[in-house]
Design an enzyme around this catalytic site. Structure first.
Site, PDB file in Angstrom:
ATOM      1  N   ALA A   1       1.007  -1.298  -0.070  1.00 51.22           N
ATOM      2  CA  ALA A   1       0.648   0.040  -0.196  1.00 51.22           C
ATOM      3  C   ALA A   1       0.677   1.014   0.135  1.00 51.22           C
ATOM      4  CB  ALA A   1      -0.747   0.265   1.504  1.00 51.22           C
ATOM      5  N   TYR A   2       2.031   1.425   1.113  1.00 56.98           N
ATOM      6  CA  TYR A   2       2.694   2.253   1.413  1.00 56.98           C
ATOM      7  C   TYR A   2       3.745   2.524  -0.492  1.00 56.98           C
ATOM      8  CZ  TYR A   2       6.054   5.597   3.021  1.00 56.98           C
ATOM      9  OH  TYR A   2       7.917   6.353   2.723  1.00 56.98           O
ATOM     10  N   ALA A   3       3.969   1.475  -0.833  1.00 63.93           N
ATOM     11  CA  ALA A   3       4.535   1.722  -2.834  1.00 63.93           C
ATOM     12  C   ALA A   3       4.055   2.098  -3.292  1.00 63.93           C
ATOM     13  CB  ALA A   3       5.043   0.459  -2.303  1.00 63.93           C
TER      14      ALA A   3
ATOM     15  N   SER B   1       1.381   4.266  -3.128  1.00 61.50           N
ATOM     16  CA  SER B   1       1.108   5.734  -2.736  1.00 61.50           C
ATOM     17  C   SER B   1       2.522   6.360  -3.092  1.00 61.50           C
ATOM     18  CB  SER B   1       0.736   5.542  -1.471  1.00 61.50           C
ATOM     19  OG  SER B   1       1.886   5.527  -0.936  1.00 61.50           O
TER      20      SER B   1
END
Length: 250
Positions: free
Chosen positions: A157-159, A161
């Site tokens: 999820a972080y990557a 974004s």
């Protein structure tokens, strides 16, 4: 503690997420380089005031202002305040961000929505204001992550974004043709901040520290030095780039 006296010739930097971690280090470094600094924070006014107090104690000029990066009205008000206090904005460093670690199969979608609101919408809102407000000779610096290349599990999820952040950054650099404004992203590797260290075991931290060829974690000051280069006079020919400040990781 707030000091808003600034000479007419002083350049002005606005740092989102400037109250702690990498954002605090960037705020202090830019102030040391002669910028008047607007320290944006979402919560934790005490931490923001600590940052301002440290800058003021070192002879710099800084002001703390609260604002949610994903709220376009609050960001417009933040830029308004910078212009009212200091006359304009020359550098915007968008360091505010959120992280949620989970395997993709297990991630709570509410956490995904919150992460994307801050990291994607927030970046877009700040980039819009920067595009409208930055003076000629200015710079916008956003934050991506080396995880885009490393592809560590649980960072999906972080990557995702941060991939959006890179796209926004690189396209805006082209859209600002003729404005004499640079737009770049910094992609840190493992960096010893509370955001990075939270939830990791000592063994995980030690393993990550050994990943770069330099065999250590980065420090917020390492990253602040890269930002200062891009935002300063020596970085004017760097535009539309992602600088991977990661000690030699892929």
């Amino acid at each position: 503690m707030t000091d808003t006296h600034t000479p007419a010739t002083q350049r002005v930097a606005l740092v989102t997420g400037g109250s702690r971690g990498i954002g605090r280090a960037v705020s202090q470094r830019l102030a040391a380089d002669g910028f008047a600094v607007v320290v944006d924070f979402a919560g934790g006014a005490a931490a923001a005031e600590e940052t301002v107090a440290a800058i003021s104690a070192a002879g710099g000029t800084a002001l703390a202002v609260q604002g949610d990066v994903a709220d376009e009205q609050e960001m417009a008000a933040l830029f308004d305040r910078a212009e009212q206090e200091f006359g304009g904005v020359d550098v915007v460093v968008h360091a505010a961000g959120r992280m949620a670690l989970s395997r993709i199969a297990d991630l709570d979608l509410a956490a995904l929505d919150a992460l994307h609101r801050t990291n994607i919408r927030g970046t877009f809102v700040v980039a819009q204001q920067a595009a409208r407000r930055l003076r000629a000779g200015g710079a916008l610096v956003t934050f991506s992550t080396t995880v885009l290349a490393a592809q560590f599990p649980e960072y999906g999820a972080y990557a995702a974004s941060k991939a959006a952040v890179e796209s926004i950054t690189l396209i805006l650099a082209r859209e600002l043709r003729g404005r004499d404004i640079t737009v770049n992203a910094v992609a840190p590797g493992p960096t010893a901040t509370a955001l990075f260290l939270d939830g990791k075991t000592p063994e995980q931290i030690d393993a990550l520290a050994k990943t770069p060829p330099l065999e250590r974690l980065g420090t917020p000051e390492d990253i602040a030095g890269v930002v200062a280069f891009i935002a300063g006079p020596d970085g004017r020919w760097v535009n539309g780039q992602v600088l991977r400040a990661n000690g030699g990781m892929a």
